[in-house]
Design a protein around this motif. Structure first.
Motif, PDB file in Angstrom:
ATOM      1  N   ALA A  77       0.594  -1.188   0.087  1.00 12.61           N
ATOM      2  CA  ALA A  77      -0.033   0.521  -0.009  1.00 12.61           C
ATOM      3  C   ALA A  77       1.366   1.316   0.076  1.00 12.61           C
ATOM      4  O   ALA A  77       1.211   2.162  -0.798  1.00 12.61           O
ATOM      5  N   GLU A  78       1.996   0.957   0.909  1.00 12.35           N
ATOM      6  CA  GLU A  78       3.120   2.076   1.181  1.00 12.35           C
ATOM      7  C   GLU A  78       3.814   2.844  -0.531  1.00 12.35           C
ATOM      8  O   GLU A  78       3.432   3.694  -0.974  1.00 12.35           O
ATOM      9  N   LEU A  79       3.748   1.618  -1.316  1.00 17.47           N
ATOM     10  CA  LEU A  79       4.647   1.941  -2.178  1.00 17.47           C
ATOM     11  C   LEU A  79       3.583   2.385  -3.670  1.00 17.47           C
ATOM     12  O   LEU A  79       4.109   3.268  -4.470  1.00 17.47           O
ATOM     13  N   GLU A  80       2.191   1.648  -3.694  1.00 15.19           N
ATOM     14  CA  GLU A  80       0.711   1.855  -4.570  1.00 15.19           C
ATOM     15  C   GLU A  80       1.312   3.187  -4.230  1.00 15.19           C
ATOM     16  O   GLU A  80       0.586   4.703  -5.303  1.00 15.19           O
ATOM     17  N   ARG A  81       0.315   4.252  -2.795  1.00 17.75           N
ATOM     18  CA  ARG A  81       1.333   5.713  -2.816  1.00 17.75           C
ATOM     19  C   ARG A  81       2.180   6.692  -3.341  1.00 17.75           C
ATOM     20  O   ARG A  81       1.723   7.218  -3.730  1.00 17.75           O
ATOM     21  N   TRP A  82       3.187   5.877  -3.268  1.00 19.10           N
ATOM     22  CA  TRP A  82       4.467   6.751  -3.251  1.00 19.10           C
ATOM     23  C   TRP A  82       4.066   7.275  -5.147  1.00 19.10           C
ATOM     24  O   TRP A  82       5.220   7.925  -5.891  1.00 19.10           O
ATOM     25  N   THR A  83       3.646   5.536  -5.880  1.00 17.39           N
ATOM     26  CA  THR A  83       4.046   5.992  -7.614  1.00 17.39           C
ATOM     27  C   THR A  83       3.759   6.577  -7.926  1.00 17.39           C
ATOM     28  O   THR A  83       3.766   7.019  -8.984  1.00 17.39           O
ATOM     29  N   SER A  84       2.490   6.202  -7.150  1.00 15.70           N
ATOM     30  CA  SER A  84       1.307   7.122  -7.545  1.00 15.70           C
ATOM     31  C   SER A  84       0.981   8.888  -7.527  1.00 15.70           C
ATOM     32  O   SER A  84      -0.483  10.304  -7.714  1.00 15.70           O
ATOM     33  N   ALA A  85       1.847   9.291  -5.803  1.00 13.51           N
ATOM     34  CA  ALA A  85       2.165  10.572  -6.104  1.00 13.51           C
ATOM     35  C   ALA A  85       2.888  11.362  -6.546  1.00 13.51           C
ATOM     36  O   ALA A  85       3.278  11.480  -7.877  1.00 13.51           O
ATOM     37  N   THR A  86       2.529  12.721  -7.309  1.00 12.42           N
ATOM     38  CA  THR A  86       3.053  14.118  -7.876  1.00 12.42           C
ATOM     39  C   THR A  86       4.131  13.779  -7.311  1.00 12.42           C
ATOM     40  O   THR A  86       4.889  14.261  -6.019  1.00 12.42           O
ATOM     41  N   GLN A  87       5.430  14.392  -7.914  1.00 11.04           N
ATOM     42  CA  GLN A  87       6.845  13.908  -7.767  1.00 11.04           C
ATOM     43  C   GLN A  87       7.161  15.609  -8.507  1.00 11.04           C
ATOM     44  O   GLN A  87       6.782  15.301 -10.097  1.00 11.04           O
ATOM     45  N   ASP A  88       8.102  16.237  -8.287  1.00 10.80           N
ATOM     46  CA  ASP A  88       8.288  18.009  -9.685  1.00 10.80           C
ATOM     47  C   ASP A  88       9.673  16.614  -9.611  1.00 10.80           C
ATOM     48  O   ASP A  88      10.264  16.197  -9.341  1.00 10.80           O
ATOM     49  N   PRO A  89       9.794  17.569 -11.142  1.00  9.37           N
ATOM     50  CA  PRO A  89      11.464  17.073 -11.739  1.00  9.37           C
ATOM     51  C   PRO A  89      12.584  17.974 -10.384  1.00  9.37           C
ATOM     52  O   PRO A  89      12.572  18.693  -9.739  1.00  9.37           O
ATOM     53  N   LYS A  90      13.312  16.812 -10.883  1.00 11.42           N
ATOM     54  CA  LYS A  90      15.087  18.174  -9.959  1.00 11.42           C
ATOM     55  C   LYS A  90      15.727  18.498 -10.319  1.00 11.42           C
ATOM     56  O   LYS A  90      16.064  18.161 -11.351  1.00 11.42           O
ATOM     57  N   PRO A  91      16.316  19.381  -9.978  1.00 16.17           N
ATOM     58  CA  PRO A  91      17.573  20.493 -11.049  1.00 16.17           C
ATOM     59  C   PRO A  91      18.461  19.949 -11.318  1.00 16.17           C
ATOM     60  O   PRO A  91      19.190  18.945 -10.090  1.00 16.17           O
ATOM     61  N   MET A  92      19.230  19.891 -12.062  1.00 12.91           N
ATOM     62  CA  MET A  92      19.918  19.380 -12.547  1.00 12.91           C
ATOM     63  C   MET A  92      21.452  19.907 -11.949  1.00 12.91           C
ATOM     64  O   MET A  92      21.207  21.559 -11.659  1.00 12.91           O
ATOM     65  N   ARG A  93      22.508  18.980 -11.332  1.00 11.44           N
ATOM     66  CA  ARG A  93      23.264  19.555 -10.302  1.00 11.44           C
ATOM     67  C   ARG A  93      25.105  18.956 -10.747  1.00 11.44           C
ATOM     68  O   ARG A  93      24.879  17.249 -10.325  1.00 11.44           O
ATOM     69  N   ASP A  94      25.551  19.328 -11.829  1.00  8.10           N
ATOM     70  CA  ASP A  94      26.580  18.399 -12.724  1.00  8.10           C
ATOM     71  C   ASP A  94      28.035  18.912 -11.795  1.00  8.10           C
ATOM     72  O   ASP A  94      27.709  20.151 -12.856  1.00  8.10           O
ATOM     73  N   THR A  95      28.975  18.215 -11.490  1.00  6.17           N
ATOM     74  CA  THR A  95      30.638  19.423 -11.018  1.00  6.17           C
ATOM     75  C   THR A  95      31.011  19.085 -12.342  1.00  6.17           C
ATOM     76  O   THR A  95      31.538  20.563 -12.727  1.00  6.17           O
ATOM     77  N   LEU A  96      30.930  19.097 -13.299  1.00  9.37           N
ATOM     78  CA  LEU A  96      31.316  19.161 -14.389  1.00  9.37           C
ATOM     79  C   LEU A  96      31.853  20.461 -15.134  1.00  9.37           C
ATOM     80  O   LEU A  96      32.446  21.235 -14.824  1.00  9.37           O
ATOM     81  N   LEU A  97      29.557  20.479 -15.071  1.00  6.13           N
ATOM     82  CA  LEU A  97      29.278  21.660 -15.788  1.00  6.13           C
ATOM     83  C   LEU A  97      30.029  22.774 -14.868  1.00  6.13           C
ATOM     84  O   LEU A  97      29.743  24.172 -15.396  1.00  6.13           O
ATOM     85  N   LEU A  98      29.698  22.820 -13.223  1.00  9.33           N
ATOM     86  CA  LEU A  98      30.103  23.439 -12.732  1.00  9.33           C
ATOM     87  C   LEU A  98      31.982  23.794 -12.696  1.00  9.33           C
ATOM     88  O   LEU A  98      32.507  25.209 -12.862  1.00  9.33           O
ATOM     89  N   ARG A  99      32.291  23.379 -13.651  1.00 10.31           N
ATOM     90  CA  ARG A  99      34.450  23.182 -13.020  1.00 10.31           C
ATOM     91  C   ARG A  99      34.504  23.564 -14.695  1.00 10.31           C
ATOM     92  O   ARG A  99      35.282  24.655 -15.065  1.00 10.31           O
ATOM     93  N   LEU A 100      33.648  23.631 -15.685  1.00  8.32           N
ATOM     94  CA  LEU A 100      33.674  24.183 -16.734  1.00  8.32           C
ATOM     95  C   LEU A 100      33.700  26.120 -16.786  1.00  8.32           C
ATOM     96  O   LEU A 100      34.333  26.655 -17.193  1.00  8.32           O
ATOM     97  N   ARG A 101      32.668  25.951 -15.944  1.00  5.09           N
ATOM     98  CA  ARG A 101      32.289  27.452 -15.427  1.00  5.09           C
ATOM     99  C   ARG A 101      33.776  28.240 -15.178  1.00  5.09           C
ATOM    100  O   ARG A 101      33.961  29.085 -15.267  1.00  5.09           O
ATOM    101  N   ALA A 102      34.066  28.069 -14.699  1.00  6.17           N
ATOM    102  CA  ALA A 102      35.270  27.881 -13.443  1.00  6.17           C
ATOM    103  C   ALA A 102      36.139  27.903 -14.158  1.00  6.17           C
ATOM    104  O   ALA A 102      37.339  29.015 -14.373  1.00  6.17           O
ATOM    105  N   ALA A 103      36.441  27.463 -15.056  1.00  7.42           N
ATOM    106  CA  ALA A 103      37.679  27.348 -16.189  1.00  7.42           C
ATOM    107  C   ALA A 103      37.109  28.664 -17.303  1.00  7.42           C
ATOM    108  O   ALA A 103      38.646  28.876 -17.527  1.00  7.42           O
ATOM    109  N   ALA A 104      36.279  28.911 -16.998  1.00  9.93           N
ATOM    110  CA  ALA A 104      36.633  30.587 -17.960  1.00  9.93           C
ATOM    111  C   ALA A 104      37.045  31.553 -17.180  1.00  9.93           C
ATOM    112  O   ALA A 104      36.986  32.791 -17.608  1.00  9.93           O
TER     113      ALA A 104
END
Length: 206
Positions: A77-104
């Motif tokens: 029942a808990e898994l059914e509740r969680w599966t059907s719940a609404t969730q927002d997409p998570k923002p991207m956090r990627d160290t490589l992209l931050l390193r490129l910003r620093a490299a600039a």
């Protein structure tokens, strides 16, 4: 909360011991939701204490025998509740992209070699995913479960395809930089103004 739900999913697919769950995470679920052996055992204890799973009785009790677990109705029942719940997409956090910003700002020494290493790793993962697709999803495997599992795998294939293409393009850009450095250490156009619009223009497409 995702790890306990991943464990509930795996146990509903097949009752398993903690060790068996660890191996299954390494081979399948771990491709998109990793967990250590210790984390899995800790969550098994919490799920059992919360009445969501139970240890199966051993057929022949023996010292040191691994306990296998199954999901109780409350866990399903808990898994059914969680599966059907609404969730927002998570923002991207990627160290490589931050390193490129620093490299600039500070220069690109060393980062080009790491881009090549990343490209090799993503190419290797893409090859592995395609081999899994060839092996596990031949024409005709179209049950609802197979189609959903294939859909998950396609997400991995598409994501690795994106990264291999993007990294190849990034290396082309690096080859065009004067003396291996960013041409301008001032404001690059990938600006704080873009970030103020929720990162528009700074985040690769998903």
């Amino acid at each position: 909360m995702s790890l306990p739900h991943a464990i509930l999913t795996a146990l509903l697919e097949k009752p398993s011991s903690g060790l068996e769950l660890t191996r299954r995470f390494d081979k399948s679920i771990g491709y998109f939701w990793s967990a250590t052996h210790q984390q899995i055992y800790r969550e098994l204890g919490k799920l059992e204490a919360d009445g969501l799973i139970r240890a199966l009785p051993a057929e022949q009790p023996a010292r040191g025998q691994k306990k296998s677990y199954e999901v109780l109705p409350a866990g399903r029942a808990e898994l059914e509740r969680w599966t059907s719940a609404t969730q927002d997409p998570k923002p991207m956090r990627d160290t490589l992209l931050l390193r490129l910003r620093a490299a600039a700002v500070v220069g690109t020494a060393g980062i080009e070699a790491d881009l090549r290493r990343h490209l090799e790793l993503h190419e290797r993962q893409l090859t592995e995913y395609r081999e899994i697709e060839r092996r596990d999803f031949p024409p005709g495997r179209d049950s609802p479960q197979d189609r959903l599992h294939h859909l998950i795998l396609r997400a991995g294939i598409d994501l690795e395809t994106f990264w291999t293409r993007w990294l190849a393009h990034a290396l082309e850009e690096f080859a065009a930089l004067p003396d291996g450095r960013a041409a301008d250490t001032g404001d690059t156009g990938v600006t704080d103004g873009a970030a103020s619009n929720g990162g528009a223009g700074t985040t690769p497409p998903r």
